[in-house]
Scaffold this motif. Structure first.
Motif, short mmCIF file in Angstrom:
data_model
loop_
_atom_site.label_atom_id
_atom_site.label_comp_id
_atom_site.label_asym_id
_atom_site.label_seq_id
_atom_site.Cartn_x
_atom_site.Cartn_y
_atom_site.Cartn_z
N SER A 14 1.32 18.47 -4.76
CA SER A 14 0.75 17.64 -3.71
C SER A 14 -0.16 16.53 -4.23
O SER A 14 -0.15 15.43 -3.69
CB SER A 14 -0.03 18.51 -2.71
OG SER A 14 -1.10 19.15 -3.35
N ALA A 16 -2.80 13.98 -4.39
CA ALA A 16 -3.67 13.42 -3.36
C ALA A 16 -3.00 13.40 -2.00
O ALA A 16 -3.64 13.10 -0.99
CB ALA A 16 -4.10 12.02 -3.75
N GLN A 17 -1.70 13.68 -1.93
CA GLN A 17 -1.00 13.61 -0.67
C GLN A 17 -1.22 14.90 0.14
O GLN A 17 -1.84 15.85 -0.31
CB GLN A 17 0.49 13.36 -0.89
CG GLN A 17 0.78 11.97 -1.45
CD GLN A 17 2.27 11.67 -1.43
OE1 GLN A 17 3.08 12.42 -0.90
NE2 GLN A 17 2.63 10.54 -2.02
N GLN A 18 -0.68 14.90 1.34
CA GLN A 18 -0.78 16.06 2.21
C GLN A 18 -0.10 17.27 1.57
O GLN A 18 0.91 17.14 0.90
CB GLN A 18 -0.11 15.76 3.55
CG GLN A 18 -0.79 14.67 4.36
CD GLN A 18 -2.01 15.18 5.08
OE1 GLN A 18 -2.27 16.38 5.13
NE2 GLN A 18 -2.78 14.27 5.64
N GLU A 145 4.04 5.13 4.89
CA GLU A 145 3.28 5.93 5.85
C GLU A 145 2.56 7.09 5.18
O GLU A 145 1.44 7.45 5.56
CB GLU A 145 4.21 6.45 6.95
CG GLU A 145 3.50 7.15 8.09
CD GLU A 145 2.49 6.26 8.79
OE1 GLU A 145 1.35 6.73 9.04
OE2 GLU A 145 2.82 5.08 9.07
N GLU A 147 1.14 7.20 2.44
CA GLU A 147 -0.07 6.75 1.75
C GLU A 147 -1.13 6.27 2.73
O GLU A 147 -2.25 5.93 2.33
CB GLU A 147 0.27 5.61 0.79
CG GLU A 147 1.21 6.00 -0.35
CD GLU A 147 0.60 7.01 -1.30
OE1 GLU A 147 -0.65 7.14 -1.30
OE2 GLU A 147 1.35 7.68 -2.02
N SER A 148 -0.82 6.25 4.01
CA SER A 148 -1.78 5.78 5.01
C SER A 148 -2.77 6.89 5.35
O SER A 148 -2.61 8.04 4.95
CB SER A 148 -1.05 5.33 6.27
OG SER A 148 -0.57 6.45 6.99
N THR A 149 -3.78 6.53 6.09
CA THR A 149 -4.79 7.53 6.49
C THR A 149 -4.97 7.52 8.01
O THR A 149 -6.02 7.91 8.52
CB THR A 149 -6.13 7.24 5.81
OG1 THR A 149 -6.54 5.89 6.14
CG2 THR A 149 -6.03 7.40 4.31
N GLY A 150 -3.94 7.08 8.72
CA GLY A 150 -4.04 6.98 10.17
C GLY A 150 -4.15 8.34 10.84
O GLY A 150 -3.75 9.37 10.29
N LYS A 151 -4.67 8.32 12.05
CA LYS A 151 -4.90 9.54 12.81
C LYS A 151 -3.60 10.30 13.08
O LYS A 151 -3.58 11.53 13.08
CB LYS A 151 -5.59 9.19 14.14
CG LYS A 151 -5.92 10.39 15.01
CD LYS A 151 -6.65 9.96 16.26
CE LYS A 151 -6.97 11.16 17.15
NZ LYS A 151 -7.68 10.75 18.41
N GLN A 153 -0.76 10.14 11.29
CA GLN A 153 0.10 10.00 10.11
C GLN A 153 1.22 11.03 10.07
O GLN A 153 2.38 10.70 9.89
CB GLN A 153 -0.74 10.11 8.84
CG GLN A 153 0.10 10.00 7.56
CD GLN A 153 -0.57 10.66 6.37
OE1 GLN A 153 -1.16 11.74 6.51
NE2 GLN A 153 -0.51 10.03 5.21
#
Length: 289
Positions: A14, A16-18, A145, A147-151, A153
């Motif tokens: 994983s 840094a990713q989810q 997407e 790599e984004s930090t949106g609510k 995601q």
């Protein structure tokens, strides 16, 4: 004693990713995984789509030639390894079973997305030239997407991947449409294979499954021979042997222990069944790994 071949969980990959989902370009992903043991298993879904390179990829002990715009879909528990040639690139997607839990428990989705069912015959897709740009567009969209930090995601990623899966299902389905709509016998066979996956450790006879399917053992056997060219009993035994092969890559398990885990009270009977199905003993098979 030799080190056992491992089962990797998604957290190892994983960074840094989810933890639930990883999407990366394939070339840097492979460079970061140089110490990965082969063959090995994952406890998550593992998808690779190649855009360049060659070599071979083995899934559950069946070898496939790697070609650009071939996709490989692996379910948790399947054994795989690869032998690359040339400059390899493409895309890799790993996601946990919980990430798409709702549709992975839905038989209609499982029927549509058969490439996620853990069956080798459904694991490979050849992406046609006319569909390649659409597939790459969705993969690149997912890369951005992830790599984004949106609510929202994760929900956005689910939507993108569902669109990808529907596209892949349509690509695979084009050739199958030539065979016509799924008939009753094909539905019975598909349900039989699903029941085997669920119960092969306990139910070993065709009559046990025929009862669950509300058909006669003779009818079930006719369907298997008509559609697969093998008997219903052989289909059950093949599934047992596949699980045995998966366990045999763990060099710390003895053959006797594997027989016990597969619910055999007699080790000699297990070895006889394995040799009848594969032409070699479990010990000889282990030496080929």
């Amino acid at each position: 004693m030799k080190k056992e071949f491992p089962v990797y969980d998604i957290c190892k990959f994983s960074y840094a990713q989810q933890d639930e989902i990883i999407i990366k370009p394939l070339a840097p992903y492979l460079r970061s995984m140089r110490k990965l043991h082969f063959p090995h298993r994952h406890d998550f879904y593992h998808l690779i789509i190649f855009t360049q390179g060659g070599g071979s990829h083995t899934i559950d002990f069946e070898k496939f030639q790697i070609k650009p715009y071939h996709g490989y879909f692996m379910a948790p528990g399947q054994v795989h390894g690869w032998n690359f040639e040339g400059d390899i690139d493409g895309y890799v997607i790993n996601f946990s079973a919980d990430f798409f839990k709702s549709f992975l428990l839905n038989n209609q989705y499982l029927k549509k997305f058969e490439f996620l069912n853990g069956k080798v015959q459904h694991s490979v897709v050849d992406i046609h030239e006319k569909d390649q740009s659409s597939v790459i567009e969705l993969l690149n969209k997912a890369l951005i997407e992830v790599e984004s930090t949106g609510k929202f995601q994760l929900d956005k990623l689910r939507i993108i991947l569902l669109e990808l899966f529907f596209l892949i299902a349509d690509i695979k389905g084009e050739s199958e449409e030539l065979r016509g709509m799924e008939n009753h016998n094909q539905i019975v066979l598909r349900n039989f294979e699903q029941l085997i996956d669920e119960h092969f450790l306990r139910l070993r006879l065709p009559k046990d499954y025929a009862e669950l399917l509300c058909v006669t053992p003779n009818y079930l056997n006719i369907i298997c021979k008509e559609l697969l060219g093998i008997s219903a009993g052989n289909l059950i035994r093949n599934r047992i042997v596949l699980e045995a092969k998966r366990m045999l890559i763990n060099l710390e398990l003895t053959v006797t222990e594997i027989a016990y885990k597969l619910n055999f009270s007699d080790n000699s009977y297990f070895c006889k069944l394995f040799k009848n199905q594969t032409g070699m003993s479990p010990e000889t098979f282990r030496k080929t790994l």
